[in-house]
Design a protein around this motif. Sequence first.
Motif, short mmCIF file in Angstrom:
data_model
loop_
_atom_site.label_atom_id
_atom_site.label_comp_id
_atom_site.label_asym_id
_atom_site.label_seq_id
_atom_site.Cartn_x
_atom_site.Cartn_y
_atom_site.Cartn_z
N SER A 91 9.04 -13.30 -1.66
CA SER A 91 8.22 -12.39 -0.86
C SER A 91 8.16 -12.89 0.58
O SER A 91 8.80 -13.88 0.95
CB SER A 91 6.82 -12.25 -1.46
OG SER A 91 6.11 -11.19 -0.86
N GLN A 135 16.62 -11.21 -1.05
CA GLN A 135 17.24 -10.16 -0.26
C GLN A 135 17.23 -10.60 1.20
O GLN A 135 16.21 -11.03 1.71
CB GLN A 135 16.49 -8.85 -0.42
CG GLN A 135 16.44 -8.32 -1.85
CD GLN A 135 15.56 -7.10 -2.01
OE1 GLN A 135 14.85 -6.71 -1.09
NE2 GLN A 135 15.60 -6.50 -3.19
N ASP A 157 7.73 -3.78 0.04
CA ASP A 157 9.16 -3.52 0.00
C ASP A 157 10.01 -4.78 0.10
O ASP A 157 11.21 -4.74 -0.21
CB ASP A 157 9.55 -2.58 1.14
CG ASP A 157 8.81 -1.25 1.07
OD1 ASP A 157 8.52 -0.81 -0.06
OD2 ASP A 157 8.52 -0.67 2.13
N ARG A 158 9.39 -5.89 0.54
CA ARG A 158 10.15 -7.13 0.71
C ARG A 158 9.76 -8.15 -0.35
O ARG A 158 9.94 -9.35 -0.15
CB ARG A 158 9.91 -7.70 2.12
CG ARG A 158 10.47 -6.82 3.24
CD ARG A 158 11.99 -6.92 3.31
NE ARG A 158 12.41 -8.26 3.69
CZ ARG A 158 13.50 -8.85 3.23
NH1 ARG A 158 14.28 -8.23 2.36
NH2 ARG A 158 13.82 -10.07 3.64
N THR A 159 9.24 -7.70 -1.47
CA THR A 159 8.96 -8.55 -2.61
C THR A 159 9.90 -8.16 -3.74
O THR A 159 9.99 -6.99 -4.10
CB THR A 159 7.49 -8.41 -3.06
OG1 THR A 159 6.63 -8.77 -1.97
CG2 THR A 159 7.19 -9.31 -4.25
N SER A 160 10.61 -9.15 -4.30
CA SER A 160 11.66 -8.83 -5.27
C SER A 160 11.92 -10.04 -6.17
O SER A 160 11.63 -11.18 -5.79
CB SER A 160 12.95 -8.44 -4.55
OG SER A 160 13.36 -9.46 -3.66
N GLY A 186 3.40 -0.73 -1.19
CA GLY A 186 4.31 -0.84 -0.06
C GLY A 186 4.86 -2.24 0.14
O GLY A 186 5.18 -2.63 1.27
N ASP A 202 4.35 -8.97 3.28
CA ASP A 202 3.99 -8.39 1.99
C ASP A 202 2.78 -9.08 1.37
O ASP A 202 1.90 -8.43 0.80
CB ASP A 202 5.18 -8.48 1.03
CG ASP A 202 6.08 -7.25 1.12
OD1 ASP A 202 5.94 -6.48 2.10
OD2 ASP A 202 6.93 -7.06 0.23
N ASN A 261 9.11 -10.81 7.93
CA ASN A 261 10.04 -10.11 7.05
C ASN A 261 11.03 -11.03 6.34
O ASN A 261 11.86 -10.56 5.56
CB ASN A 261 10.82 -9.06 7.84
CG ASN A 261 9.93 -7.92 8.30
OD1 ASN A 261 9.16 -7.38 7.51
ND2 ASN A 261 10.02 -7.57 9.58
N LEU A 287 4.54 -2.97 -6.76
CA LEU A 287 5.24 -3.16 -5.49
C LEU A 287 5.38 -1.85 -4.71
O LEU A 287 5.06 -1.79 -3.51
CB LEU A 287 6.62 -3.79 -5.73
CG LEU A 287 6.62 -5.13 -6.48
CD1 LEU A 287 8.05 -5.68 -6.57
CD2 LEU A 287 5.69 -6.15 -5.81
N GLU A 288 5.84 -0.81 -5.36
CA GLU A 288 6.04 0.47 -4.66
C GLU A 288 4.72 1.09 -4.21
O GLU A 288 4.60 1.50 -3.05
CB GLU A 288 6.86 1.42 -5.51
CG GLU A 288 8.31 0.98 -5.67
CD GLU A 288 9.12 1.93 -6.56
OE1 GLU A 288 8.52 2.87 -7.15
OE2 GLU A 288 10.35 1.73 -6.66
N ARG A 319 7.84 -3.39 -10.21
CA ARG A 319 8.25 -2.60 -9.05
C ARG A 319 7.59 -1.23 -9.07
O ARG A 319 7.05 -0.76 -8.05
CB ARG A 319 9.77 -2.45 -9.03
CG ARG A 319 10.28 -1.67 -7.82
CD ARG A 319 11.80 -1.52 -7.82
NE ARG A 319 12.27 -0.75 -8.95
CZ ARG A 319 12.86 -1.27 -10.02
NH1 ARG A 319 13.06 -2.58 -10.11
NH2 ARG A 319 13.26 -0.51 -11.02
#
Length: 461
Positions: A231, A196, A189-192, A187, A235, A59, A183-184, A179
């Motif tokens: 990421s 984060q 969720d930890r790629t941006s 799933g 992910d 994560n 991404l959504e 996104r």
Amino acid sequence: MTTPQEELLPSTRRALLHRIAVAQAEGRAPSLVAAVVRDGRTVWQGARTSVDGHGPDENVQYRIGSITKTFTAVLVLRLRDEGVLDLGDPLEKHLPGTGVGEATIAELLAHTGGLAAESPAPWWERTPGALRPELADVLGKQPRLHPVGRRFHYSNPGYALLGALVERLRGAPWEDVLRREVLEPLGLDRTSPRPQAPHAGGWAVHPWADVLLPEPAEDLGRMASAGQLWSTTGDLARFAVFLTHGDDRVLGVETVREMRAPAAPVEATDVADGVSYGLGLQIQHRDGRLLVGHSGSLPGFLAGLTISVADDVAAVVLANCTSGPPVSAVSADLVRIVAEAEPRIPEPWRPLPAVDPSVLELAGQWYWGTYAFGLRLTSDGGLSLEPLSGNGRRSRFRANGDGTWTGLEGYYAGELLQAVRHPDGTVSHLDLGSFVFTRQPYDEGAPVPGGVDPEGWRGIG
């Protein structure tokens, strides 16, 4: 997606841990984290040392650099599958005014658009993207170095153009489209686009001393679609499953297969290395395997994603250093370790539930001239054609539902196979892209091009 690591044998798990431990120690990486996927799920995770005071795991975010390009390619292919564009379209048709608009979208995806490798100075990876707000700032005064379509030349600005193309056709920023459309649904969720917590800090390791220097983490602005993303191994493991099997919410299996096919001319040096490029994916022959995926790097980070589709094994390796461990080679080694230690067990053979007699009668031996081939019915309702001896043209064929089949690979990719019948319904021959296949070599009863000598086969005394 994560399953108990006991699914791999203890000896395999130790071999994987040993490989990343050697890579981290010899590469002098502040941290290195890895994951292995088999049969569509994560079966092993490993990490060495700490990330900014906490242990790295699936994560923790790392910057993935040019693996971002594969995500951008997915967005472009979604537009193609929806009919919004064609890969053969020149860029100018959809994004006018760039000055390099004669390059096609496919050529930009495959790095054959002739564009320069980098944007103008200063080094864009260590420069705030706000300094280049326009595409003209990314392309510079001499954006093209080679004739369009003639050679593979890796181009970061080319993928900046593709990101701008996505924005123009979707009417929204690249990162918002990514996104919403990728991404959504997957799933991830930890790629941006921005880090984060928890995330790794990027470091430079002194080449001649065991000391560190923090690297800046710039927002890349117009170059974001070429290398912006952060990421995790978790992910990217899920993304690897998607690139292997497809997901109809994003791209179907046929389109991800298209991404994995070579799309760029191969130069002599690439032939020696077994390297080529598809549509947003790097392709390599290594250790007797066909591997696809992508590498990535930005100051402070290295990333590697490697997939063996035939083995249904993938590996992800991430490190937080500017240079050091050869993460792409390490990820390929992780794939090899699992594939060799625990080879894939094939699905049990099962007979077809039903068969059309008119198709069954096509199975067996056929001749193109004097070359012997075998035609087989496959469990998916298609056909396969392969030479009975030596090397030769072979292909699988997909049924079209009208008594014809379309080639899926090799020389016959896209070509039409059909059985030509006599007026009484019996089979005369097979026509494959104008090639006549007969039941006997140069069958005198079939329309062999050029005809058959009426005296037939003979000896010479």
